[in-house]
Write a protein that holds these residues in place. Structure first.
Motif, PDB file in Angstrom:
ATOM      1  N   ASN A 142      68.954  86.299  91.721  1.00 18.10           N
ATOM      2  CA  ASN A 142      69.918  85.384  92.332  1.00 18.10           C
ATOM      3  C   ASN A 142      71.321  85.826  91.950  1.00 18.10           C
ATOM      4  OD1 ASN A 142      71.173  83.238  93.574  1.00 18.10           O
ATOM      5  ND2 ASN A 142      70.595  81.735  92.025  1.00 18.10           N
ATOM      6  N   ARG A 143      71.973  86.544  92.831  1.00 21.45           N
ATOM      7  CA  ARG A 143      73.254  87.169  92.505  1.00 21.45           C
ATOM      8  C   ARG A 143      74.381  86.147  92.611  1.00 21.45           C
ATOM      9  NH1 ARG A 143      73.247  93.530  94.001  1.00 21.45           N
ATOM     10  NH2 ARG A 143      71.078  93.940  93.444  1.00 21.45           N
ATOM     11  N   CYS A 144      74.509  85.345  91.547  1.00 17.47           N
ATOM     12  CA  CYS A 144      75.530  84.302  91.506  1.00 17.47           C
ATOM     13  C   CYS A 144      76.115  84.249  90.104  1.00 17.47           C
ATOM     14  CB  CYS A 144      74.936  82.944  91.892  1.00 17.47           C
ATOM     15  SG  CYS A 144      73.672  82.358  90.746  1.00 17.47           S
ATOM     16  N   GLU A 145      77.226  83.552  89.986  1.00 14.03           N
ATOM     17  CA  GLU A 145      77.896  83.439  88.695  1.00 14.03           C
ATOM     18  C   GLU A 145      76.992  82.822  87.635  1.00 14.03           C
ATOM     19  OE1 GLU A 145      81.090  80.543  86.525  1.00 14.03           O
ATOM     20  OE2 GLU A 145      80.681  80.336  88.662  1.00 14.03           O
ATOM     21  N   GLU A 146      76.260  81.751  88.024  1.00 14.67           N
ATOM     22  CA  GLU A 146      75.440  81.027  87.046  1.00 14.67           C
ATOM     23  C   GLU A 146      74.402  81.939  86.394  1.00 14.67           C
ATOM     24  OE1 GLU A 146      76.158  79.972  90.081  1.00 14.67           O
ATOM     25  OE2 GLU A 146      77.517  78.316  89.558  1.00 14.67           O
ATOM     26  N   ALA A 147      73.911  82.929  87.127  1.00 11.93           N
ATOM     27  CA  ALA A 147      72.905  83.834  86.567  1.00 11.93           C
ATOM     28  C   ALA A 147      73.474  84.674  85.425  1.00 11.93           C
ATOM     29  CB  ALA A 147      72.366  84.743  87.665  1.00 11.93           C
ATOM     30  N   LEU A 148      74.795  84.853  85.389  1.00 11.83           N
ATOM     31  CA  LEU A 148      75.425  85.705  84.390  1.00 11.83           C
ATOM     32  C   LEU A 148      75.917  84.938  83.170  1.00 11.83           C
ATOM     33  CD1 LEU A 148      77.451  87.904  86.888  1.00 11.83           C
ATOM     34  CD2 LEU A 148      75.445  88.615  85.563  1.00 11.83           C
ATOM     35  N   LEU A 149      75.772  83.621  83.192  1.00  9.66           N
ATOM     36  CA  LEU A 149      76.203  82.799  82.073  1.00  9.66           C
ATOM     37  C   LEU A 149      75.030  82.492  81.157  1.00  9.66           C
ATOM     38  CD1 LEU A 149      78.508  80.276  83.972  1.00  9.66           C
ATOM     39  CD2 LEU A 149      79.219  82.226  82.571  1.00  9.66           C
ATOM     40  N   ARG A 150      75.302  82.379  79.876  1.00 12.47           N
ATOM     41  CA  ARG A 150      74.271  82.056  78.900  1.00 12.47           C
ATOM     42  C   ARG A 150      74.193  80.543  78.711  1.00 12.47           C
ATOM     43  NH1 ARG A 150      72.996  86.343  74.956  1.00 12.47           N
ATOM     44  NH2 ARG A 150      72.448  84.652  73.575  1.00 12.47           N
ATOM     45  N   PRO A 151      73.001  79.992  78.549  1.00 11.53           N
ATOM     46  CA  PRO A 151      72.893  78.572  78.221  1.00 11.53           C
ATOM     47  C   PRO A 151      73.316  78.319  76.784  1.00 11.53           C
ATOM     48  CG  PRO A 151      70.729  79.599  78.166  1.00 11.53           C
ATOM     49  CD  PRO A 151      71.693  80.648  78.653  1.00 11.53           C
ATOM     50  N   GLY A 152      73.649  77.066  76.481  1.00  9.54           N
ATOM     51  CA  GLY A 152      74.031  76.738  75.113  1.00  9.54           C
ATOM     52  C   GLY A 152      75.421  76.174  75.032  1.00  9.54           C
ATOM     53  N   ARG A 153      76.024  76.246  73.868  1.00  9.48           N
ATOM     54  CA  ARG A 153      77.355  75.676  73.671  1.00  9.48           C
ATOM     55  C   ARG A 153      78.372  76.352  74.577  1.00  9.48           C
ATOM     56  NH1 ARG A 153      78.745  75.520  67.480  1.00  9.48           N
ATOM     57  NH2 ARG A 153      80.585  74.468  68.307  1.00  9.48           N
ATOM     58  N   PRO A 154      79.410  75.611  75.007  1.00  7.87           N
ATOM     59  CA  PRO A 154      80.381  76.183  75.952  1.00  7.87           C
ATOM     60  C   PRO A 154      81.017  77.478  75.478  1.00  7.87           C
ATOM     61  CG  PRO A 154      80.657  73.805  75.788  1.00  7.87           C
ATOM     62  CD  PRO A 154      79.646  74.181  74.741  1.00  7.87           C
ATOM     63  N   GLN A 155      81.253  77.601  74.151  1.00 12.82           N
ATOM     64  CA  GLN A 155      81.890  78.817  73.642  1.00 12.82           C
ATOM     65  C   GLN A 155      81.031  80.058  73.860  1.00 12.82           C
ATOM     66  OE1 GLN A 155      81.351  75.960  71.938  1.00 12.82           O
ATOM     67  NE2 GLN A 155      82.793  75.705  70.255  1.00 12.82           N
ATOM     68  N   SER A 156      79.737  79.864  74.022  1.00  9.66           N
ATOM     69  CA  SER A 156      78.807  80.997  74.086  1.00  9.66           C
ATOM     70  C   SER A 156      78.320  81.304  75.501  1.00  9.66           C
ATOM     71  CB  SER A 156      77.588  80.721  73.188  1.00  9.66           C
ATOM     72  OG  SER A 156      77.964  80.631  71.846  1.00  9.66           O
ATOM     73  N   GLN A 157      78.937  80.747  76.493  1.00 11.16           N
ATOM     74  CA  GLN A 157      78.426  80.944  77.850  1.00 11.16           C
ATOM     75  C   GLN A 157      78.845  82.280  78.444  1.00 11.16           C
ATOM     76  OE1 GLN A 157      79.443  77.472  80.133  1.00 11.16           O
ATOM     77  NE2 GLN A 157      77.953  76.193  79.091  1.00 11.16           N
ATOM     78  N   ARG A 158      79.984  82.808  78.010  1.00 12.50           N
ATOM     79  CA  ARG A 158      80.477  84.077  78.555  1.00 12.50           C
ATOM     80  C   ARG A 158      80.176  85.207  77.582  1.00 12.50           C
ATOM     81  NH1 ARG A 158      86.502  82.276  79.534  1.00 12.50           N
ATOM     82  NH2 ARG A 158      85.966  81.063  77.682  1.00 12.50           N
ATOM     83  N   CYS A 159      79.532  86.226  78.067  1.00 10.75           N
ATOM     84  CA  CYS A 159      79.118  87.341  77.222  1.00 10.75           C
ATOM     85  C   CYS A 159      80.313  88.189  76.799  1.00 10.75           C
ATOM     86  CB  CYS A 159      78.105  88.207  77.954  1.00 10.75           C
ATOM     87  SG  CYS A 159      76.564  87.351  78.347  1.00 10.75           S
ATOM     88  N   GLY A 160      80.080  89.028  75.790  1.00 12.98           N
ATOM     89  CA  GLY A 160      81.138  89.936  75.348  1.00 12.98           C
ATOM     90  C   GLY A 160      81.588  90.868  76.449  1.00 12.98           C
ATOM     91  N   ILE A 161      80.656  91.324  77.276  1.00 15.47           N
ATOM     92  CA  ILE A 161      80.981  92.024  78.529  1.00 15.47           C
ATOM     93  C   ILE A 161      80.642  91.026  79.627  1.00 15.47           C
ATOM     94  CG2 ILE A 161      80.462  94.010  80.010  1.00 15.47           C
ATOM     95  CD1 ILE A 161      79.826  95.598  77.491  1.00 15.47           C
ATOM     96  N   ASN A 162      81.662  90.309  80.053  1.00 15.56           N
ATOM     97  CA  ASN A 162      81.493  89.124  80.883  1.00 15.56           C
ATOM     98  C   ASN A 162      81.686  89.449  82.359  1.00 15.56           C
ATOM     99  OD1 ASN A 162      81.472  86.480  81.931  1.00 15.56           O
ATOM    100  ND2 ASN A 162      83.684  86.267  81.573  1.00 15.56           N
ATOM    101  N   LEU A 163      80.566  89.567  83.064  1.00 11.01           N
ATOM    102  CA  LEU A 163      80.633  89.878  84.494  1.00 11.01           C
ATOM    103  C   LEU A 163      80.720  88.637  85.361  1.00 11.01           C
ATOM    104  CD1 LEU A 163      78.266  92.916  84.515  1.00 11.01           C
ATOM    105  CD2 LEU A 163      80.549  92.879  85.549  1.00 11.01           C
TER     106      LEU A 163
END
Length: 302
Positions: A142-163
């Motif tokens: 599913n090529r969408c933004e939500e697929a690239l976000l991590r579940p959990g606390r808001p601070q941890s949703q965007r990866c270090g290499i955040n696509l």
């Protein structure tokens, strides 16, 4: 179209510079530069301070703008401390959406090398967690933004290499660098990020060895923002959060079904719970632990 060879100096980029102190509301910005006054950092006492300065989309030949803005910040007494980070957005326009899967593959193999080169402080890893195989599989399905976000606390949703930033800005955001107001450290970081994206865009197979990666890219091996140790009180705050968030999450889920606990703070009459909503807004509650359990919960204003 991917792969495609692009000179790294021709890639558009933006930089987000976090700092404490100064007088950000009165700082004169160059055209296109933005001061995000709502983005506060923590000073040495734990008080909200400073802001986040964001550049417009610029290119390597425009980097002197960064020096100008850093000089203005320093003239106000601003500095970067342990609570600050440095984020680099690199434009993916030359390749478009076709680079997203190769960039995910490169993240899986090279993210630890990038983190090691940029010497990410341990306490900042919550803001730049790794890309996982699960994220890649979700995005393929599913090529969408939500697929690239991590579940959990808001601070941890965007990866270090955040696509996920592709869906907002057409960029990949690299979030590993520690905060700094040193021009040389900032441009070294930008150069590494630009060269990394250009190499992935060209289809190169990259090594997972940190020094080998820098040499392969032609980027500096050192000269990046150094890690800074955190105050003892901040360590204790993190321990407090790790202890109480699992206990308090069910209570917050009942009161704020769509919210996620962002942070906790002790206050005179209990424990303040800051909850981030899906739109990014924060609501705050105070909870007290009477003998029968966590029962009292009141909403705070402001």
């Amino acid at each position: 179209m991917w792969p495609k060879i692009v000179d790294w100096k021709e890639l558009a980029f933006g930089v987000e510079i976090e700092f404490v102190g100064g007088d950000p509301a009165r700082l004169a910005c160059l055209p296109g530069w933005v001061m995000s006054l709502e983005e506060k950092q923590l000073d040495e006492t734990g008080r909200a301070s400073g802001s986040e300065l964001k550049s417009p989309s610029i290119r390597w030949d425009d980097r002197q703008q960064i020096q100008t803005m850093l000089s203005r910040l320093k003239e106000q007494g601003a500095c970067a401390n342990w609570s600050c980070g440095l984020h680099v957005h690199v434009g993916l326009e030359p390749w478009g959406e076709s680079i997203l899967l190769p960039m995910l593959d490169a993240a899986l193999s090279c993210q630890e090398a990038m983190r090691s080169l940029l010497r990410t402080s341990a306490h900042r890893l919550i803001f730049c967690p790794p890309v996982t195989q699960e994220i890649c599989e979700r995005f393929i399905a599913n090529r969408c933004e939500e697929a690239l976000l991590r579940p959990g606390r808001p601070q941890s949703q965007r990866c270090g290499i955040n696509l996920a930033s592709w869906f907002y800005f057409g960029t990949v955001e690299i979030r590993y660098a520690n905060g700094t107001l040193c021009f040389k450290e900032i441009v070294n970081t930008i150069e590494l990020c630009l060269r990394f994206v250009a190499a992935v865009g060209a289809g190169h197979k990259l090594t997972c060895d940190p020094d080998g990666l820098a040499q392969q890219l032609g980027a500096p091996v050192e000269g990046y923002p150094p890690p800074l140790s955190v105050p003892r009180w901040f360590e204790e705050r993190v321990w407090l959060e790790e202890l109480f968030i699992p206990i308090l999450s069910p209570l917050i889920a009942e009161k704020v079904p769509d919210g996620e606990i962002h942070h906790l703070l002790p206050v005179p009459d209990g424990l303040l719970i800051a909850v981030e909503m899906p739109d990014g807004k924060m609501c705050k509650y105070v909870v007290c632990p009477p003998a029968t359990g966590w029962e009292r919960l009141r909403r705070m204003n402001g």
